[in-house]
Every structure is written in C-alpha cells, then in structure tokens.
Design an enzyme around this catalytic site. Structure first.
Site, short mmCIF file in Angstrom:
data_model
loop_
_atom_site.label_atom_id
_atom_site.label_comp_id
_atom_site.label_asym_id
_atom_site.label_seq_id
_atom_site.Cartn_x
_atom_site.Cartn_y
_atom_site.Cartn_z
N HIS A 190 42.45 -48.31 27.31
CA HIS A 190 43.15 -47.78 26.14
C HIS A 190 44.27 -48.67 25.67
O HIS A 190 44.62 -48.69 24.49
CB HIS A 190 43.63 -46.35 26.40
CG HIS A 190 42.52 -45.38 26.28
ND1 HIS A 190 41.82 -44.92 27.37
CD2 HIS A 190 41.90 -44.87 25.19
CE1 HIS A 190 40.85 -44.13 26.95
NE2 HIS A 190 40.87 -44.08 25.65
N ARG A 295 43.15 -39.98 17.70
CA ARG A 295 43.29 -39.71 19.14
C ARG A 295 44.58 -38.92 19.34
O ARG A 295 45.63 -39.47 19.63
CB ARG A 295 43.36 -41.03 19.92
CG ARG A 295 42.04 -41.78 20.03
CD ARG A 295 42.19 -43.02 20.90
NE ARG A 295 40.93 -43.58 21.31
CZ ARG A 295 40.30 -44.59 20.68
NH1 ARG A 295 40.84 -45.15 19.62
NH2 ARG A 295 39.16 -45.06 21.13
N ARG A 331 40.59 -35.45 16.91
CA ARG A 331 39.98 -35.15 18.19
C ARG A 331 41.00 -34.40 19.03
O ARG A 331 42.15 -34.84 19.15
CB ARG A 331 39.59 -36.44 18.92
CG ARG A 331 39.19 -36.14 20.36
CD ARG A 331 38.70 -37.31 21.08
NE ARG A 331 39.79 -38.19 21.50
CZ ARG A 331 39.58 -39.36 22.08
NH1 ARG A 331 38.36 -39.80 22.24
NH2 ARG A 331 40.59 -40.10 22.45
N GLU A 435 29.65 -38.68 24.34
CA GLU A 435 30.13 -39.78 25.17
C GLU A 435 29.74 -39.63 26.63
O GLU A 435 30.22 -40.35 27.48
CB GLU A 435 31.64 -39.99 25.00
CG GLU A 435 32.49 -38.76 25.19
CD GLU A 435 33.97 -39.03 24.95
OE1 GLU A 435 34.40 -40.19 24.88
OE2 GLU A 435 34.71 -38.04 24.82
N ASN A 458 32.54 -46.13 24.20
CA ASN A 458 33.35 -46.64 25.31
C ASN A 458 33.05 -45.87 26.59
O ASN A 458 32.73 -46.44 27.63
CB ASN A 458 34.86 -46.52 25.01
CG ASN A 458 35.23 -47.13 23.68
OD1 ASN A 458 34.53 -48.02 23.20
ND2 ASN A 458 36.31 -46.68 23.10
N ASP A 459 33.16 -44.54 26.48
CA ASP A 459 32.86 -43.73 27.66
C ASP A 459 31.37 -43.66 27.91
O ASP A 459 30.93 -43.65 29.06
CB ASP A 459 33.45 -42.32 27.51
CG ASP A 459 34.93 -42.32 27.86
OD1 ASP A 459 35.29 -42.96 28.86
OD2 ASP A 459 35.72 -41.69 27.14
N ARG A 469 35.35 -48.37 32.98
CA ARG A 469 35.77 -49.19 31.83
C ARG A 469 37.12 -49.86 32.05
O ARG A 469 37.52 -50.74 31.29
CB ARG A 469 35.77 -48.36 30.54
CG ARG A 469 36.78 -47.25 30.49
CD ARG A 469 36.51 -46.31 29.32
NE ARG A 469 37.32 -46.58 28.16
CZ ARG A 469 37.54 -45.69 27.19
NH1 ARG A 469 36.97 -44.50 27.22
NH2 ARG A 469 38.30 -45.99 26.17
N CYS A 506 32.37 -43.87 16.97
CA CYS A 506 33.80 -44.14 16.90
C CYS A 506 34.29 -44.97 18.09
O CYS A 506 35.46 -45.26 18.21
CB CYS A 506 34.60 -42.85 16.79
SG CYS A 506 34.44 -41.80 18.22
#
Ligand code: PEP
Ligand code: MG
Length: 544
Positions: A190, A295, A331, A435, A458-459, A469, A506
């Site tokens: 992140h 986020r 989100r 995800e 990403n996840d 990650r 996203c």
C-alpha cells in the site's frame, strides 16, 4: 565532498527527484535499565550529554529564527532553560546516586515523571510544557545513546526509510516529499500504491545508511536508482530528464477533455483511485471521469480514534460535491493486514493478509457488536452524503453469497433508520470487490445480488498465486499477467454481464497499458487507476 555512489533498487513509480536525503526512522523506546558501579562517571556522562543537548537547541533556535521568526523560535530557548532546571537535575542525580542506575534510564524516568506532573496541571501554559519535558529528555537520551534526534520533515526531501507503513506515509506533509526510497516493501504494497497516488517517484529494495542523512541525492524512479552525492554531469542529466518528464506530461495533457473511446467506438469508463478527499484535485487535473475506488480506510488511518459519522459524512459529501455528478465509488473500510490503526486494537495475527480484516470486521466474524457499529456508522455517513452527488458503495474481501446477503440486510437497516430520522438519501448502486478466488468462482451467483463488480487484482493475484503481496523477495514471481488471473478476469466479466452487472478493474493491473487491449477485448466496462496514470491509459484506449 564524498564520492558519488549509485544504488540499484526496484522502481515503484517513475519520475526524477533531486534534493537532500531525510533518513526517516521510527520512534521507539530503547532505553535499557542497568546498574552501574561508577557513580561519578555516570554523572559526568549525563552532564556532558546535557551540554551537547543545549548546544543542539541553540543551533535549532538560530535556524528557527531565520526560518520561522523569533516568536516561533522561542520554544527552543524555553527548552534550553528547562534542561538546566535544578529540580530536573536533582531527580536525575538522585536516581544515579541512590539507585545506582544508568544515566539514560535516570533521564527517561525523570522525563516521564515531570511530563506527567505538568500534564496534570490546571494552567494551560504548564500543561503544554509536558511535551517539552519529554522532548528534552528524548534529546539527552539520544545524545547518550549516540543517536540522531528525530525531527519533523521541514523541507522538501527525499525520504529514505527501512520501511514505511501506510499510516506513516499519510501523516507526512506531501509538499515535503520529493521521493520515497525504502529498504523493504514491495511493488504492490500500500505504501507503493500511495506513492503512485501522490505522484511521487519511488524506489524500493535499497538498504538504508544513516550517514546519508542530509546528503544531496538523485532518485530515478524510472530506473529504480538512488544516486548519493551526484557529480555535476549526473546532476545535469537528471535535471534534463526531469524536464523531459515534464514535457511528456504536457503531451499527455493534450488528452485532457477527450473521451475514453476506442477507434471502433467502444466507450470505457476511465476512473481514478483515491485515498483522501484532497486527492480529488489530482483526479480533476488528470481528467478522470469518475472515482472507481475511494479507499475509505485512509480516513481511519489518519486518526487516533474512530472517525465519527459527522467527520465521514463531510469527507464523502465533499468528494461527491467536488466530483459534480461524476460517479464516486466508496469502498467501505479495508482495515487490517498492512493497514493497521492502533485504536482498532486488532490482535496480532500470523497471517494478517488472510486474517481479521475489512468486511470480516464489519460483519463481526469474531462475535461481539463493535464491528457492526463501525460499519453502520460508515454506511450512514455515505447514505447521508448520497444526495450531494453520484455515489456508489462497494465492499472489500467478499468470499460468499451469505456475506452479501448480510451486508444488504444491514444496508436496509441503515436506510430505514435514516427514513425514521427524516434524513434524505439516494438509492445508490451497490457493488462488491472481486479479489478472492472464491468470489471469482461464484461470480455467477454474486452477480444476481449486486449492480457491479470491481476486480481487485492486487489481492486477487496474492490469493490466487499464494504470494504475499508485501514480500519483497517474491516480487519477481508476483505476476498479475499470470494466465490464471487473466482467465479469472474473463470469467468475472462474462458472469457479470449475464446478469446485467457491469464489471471494472481497480487493482494496479488496470493501469498496465500492455493489457489495455486485452481488457477491452474481454468486455471490461471500467478501469480505475491512480490519477497520475489516467492520461496514459486514455492514450492506450484511444489507440485500440
Ligand atoms: C486490490 O486488492 O486490488 C485493491 C484494489 O484493493 P487494495 O489494493 O486496497 O487492497
Ligand atoms: Mg484489496
């Protein structure tokens, strides 16, 4: 003058930065308690450290007078006087002489006691001195330990750190960050995402050396290099490259105001990802047509306690209004894993990425009612803000149909409560993040329940390839282009479309322009990327 040194790391975000290094280190209590035999020597150590601390404060005072004026500099003068205070000295001497303890421990205890005493006073002036006592004690301890005293980042600097948590990154003043260089972290952490969102050159995988502090350096975010004490030729090259970057940016800016449409007329919704209401400025600067991922957990990370409904309402309202009718997908908070806020008091876990996080907290997977209260507060704030623009909500880390049903039940509870309170709200779209591999595999069923899917690559990559990650070592095999991921995206698009559910991406992969055509061919409806990537992706869409 030292010699130029070049270090190779991994690029997180392109761009050139030229400036001084600031070595950022975390605050930690590292005072050991040990008994001493030579009292005199320990007193001497304390006196010498005190003397150095006073000198440091004098220098700081002079610097502050120049930079912020005499009035604001007074604090350092006051601290010098405090260091010389007789009671303070007596307390330190007492602990060393009577308890035969080391000087740093004696200062730490004295500092804590005095700070507590000041904090308990009625008078506001004395109350405020509590922090100063702590500060001077910290300074003396640092001298005794031979460490630098951490200061705030007061001028634009290249931030070099062992690692940076998202909460630390967001607390820094953006205008003072020229670049990030960290030893740890990974391309998809992140903090990396934040660097991209902030449009700041960033490099990882370079071991930090304390002696770099204050030195001139160049960060090349394209190549992933850090150059310490660059020579004149290198500096000149860096300046030229920086100019070229600016020129490229200007070229891209010509795409502002243009549509996100392929040559054969397919329109894609090109949106941006944000973490904070203030990011809306760069959303506009880069002309994203909406916000595909807000986020919201960053609102929580900036705080020392849960953000209230009112605070959140204002944040969401501001974003909704500033986007003037363009879509904003909020989100719900994805706290947990690498995004920790102390006040959540989450227990330490062996596998936090697969642990108690995000929707699992909101739905109270571990019993109790705290998560649900946090969740409802957030939902209420979003619904209250819904009449001020074009909002939508999506939920992270979904793995089952049952979760979606529970969420919908809570959403209708929130709406009913608002109705009872006579507070207006809009009927807004509800979506989920795809995800987890589980969500992909049941996307046919999930599509019946929601208005849209947003694929969090990403996840999804992390869970599908079983690769953390955050793990620097595995960066080279963390492959979002893996066939498994591309097949999953295709599957989600097909399952979504069968049920009239639109589908976007996203995760960071959305900005990968080598895949833009693939995504368009798959039938993707939306791509949501860091604001700084919007125009690059627009260019790619328009060239298909
Ligand atoms: C993702 O997982 O792809 C995503 C967009 O969410 P985050 O990066 O915040 O986990
Ligand atoms: Mg995610």
């Amino acid at each position: 003058m030292g010699y130029m040194e070049i270090y190779q790391g991994k690029s997180i975000f392109g761009g050139i930065a030229i400036g001084k290094i600031y070595c950022y280190s975390k605050e930690e209590r590292r005072v050991r308690r040990s008994t001493i035999s030579n009292v005199e020597q320990e007193i001497k150590r304390f006196e010498e450290a005190k003397g150095i601390a006073v000198k440091q404060l004098e220098i700081l005072y002079q610097k502050a007078v120049k930079e912020v004026g005499e009035k604001n500099a007074e604090i350092f003068e006051a601290q010098s006087l405090m260091i010389e205070d007789e009671d303070y000295k007596k307390s330190v001497y007492n602990i060393i002489e009577n308890q035969k303890l080391n000087a740093e421990y004696a200062v730490a205890i004295t500092g804590d006691n005095f700070a507590e005493m000041f904090a308990g006073m009625e008078d506001e002036y004395f109350k405020a001195r509590s922090i100063d006592v702590k500060d001077i004690s910290e300074r003396i301890i640092n001298v005794l330990l031979g460490k630098e005293t951490k200061t705030e980042i007061t001028e634009p600097s290249i931030i070099v750190a062992k690692d940076l948590a998202p909460s630390e990154t967001v607390q820094m003043e953006k205008k003072n960050i020229l670049a990030f260089v960290t030893e740890e972290g990974s391309v998809n952490s992140h903090t990396a995402i934040l660097a991209r969102m902030m449009n700041i050159p960033a490099v990882i995988g370079i071991a930090l050396k304390k002696e770099w502090n204050g030195k001139q350096a160049v960060v090349d975010g394209h190549k992933g290099t850090l150059i310490i004490e660059p020579d004149e030729v290198t500096l000149q090259k860096a300046r030229e490259e920086k100019e070229r970057d600016e020129a490229d940016k200007t070229l891209l800016l010509e795409l502002k105001g243009k549509e996100d449409i392929t040559k054969d007329g397919r329109k894609i919704n090109l949106f941006a990802n944000i973490g904070n209401p203030s990011d809306v400025v760069s959303v506009h600067e880069n002309d994203a047509k909406g916000i595909g991922l807000f986020r919201s957990e960053f609102l929580y990370l900036e705080k020392t306690d849960f953000p209230t409904e009112e605070e959140q309402f204002h944040a969401y309202k501001m974003v909704a209004e500033n986007m003037a009718g363009r879509k904003v997908i909020i989100r719900t908070m994805d706290i947990g894993a690498d995004k920790q806020a102390d006040y959540f008091q989450l227990p330490k876990e062996d596998n936090p990425a697969m642990g108690y996080r995000a929707i699992r907290i909101c739905l109270d997977a571990d019993g109790g009612n705290k998560g649900k209260v946090i969740f409802k507060t957030q939902l209420r704030a979003i619904y209250r803000a819904s009449t001020y623009g074009n909002l939508a909500i999506m939920f992270p880390m979904i793995i089952s149909l049952d979760e979606v049903k529970q969420i919908k039940k809570i959403v209708s509870e929130v709406k009913n409560e608002l109705k009872e309170d006579g507070i207006p709200y809009a009927e807004i779209q509800l979506g989920i993040m795809i995800e987890t591999p589980a969500a992909v595999m049941i996307s046919d069923e999930l599509a019946k329940e929601v208005d849209f899917f947003s694929i969090g690559t990403n996840d999804l990559t992390q869970y599908t390839l079983a690769i953390d990650r955050q793990n620097t070592r595995l960066d080279s095999i963390y492959d979002s282009h893996h066939k498994a991921i591309l097949k999953m995206i295709q599957m989600v698009v097909e399952n979504g479309h069968k049920e009239n559910c639109w589908v976007g991406i996203c995760g960071e992969l959305a900005a990968d322009t080598t895949l833009t055509k693939t995504f368009v061919d798959m039938g993707i409806d939306e791509l949501s990327v860091a604001p700084s990537m919007v125009l690059k992706v627009r260019k790619a869409i328009r060239s298909i």
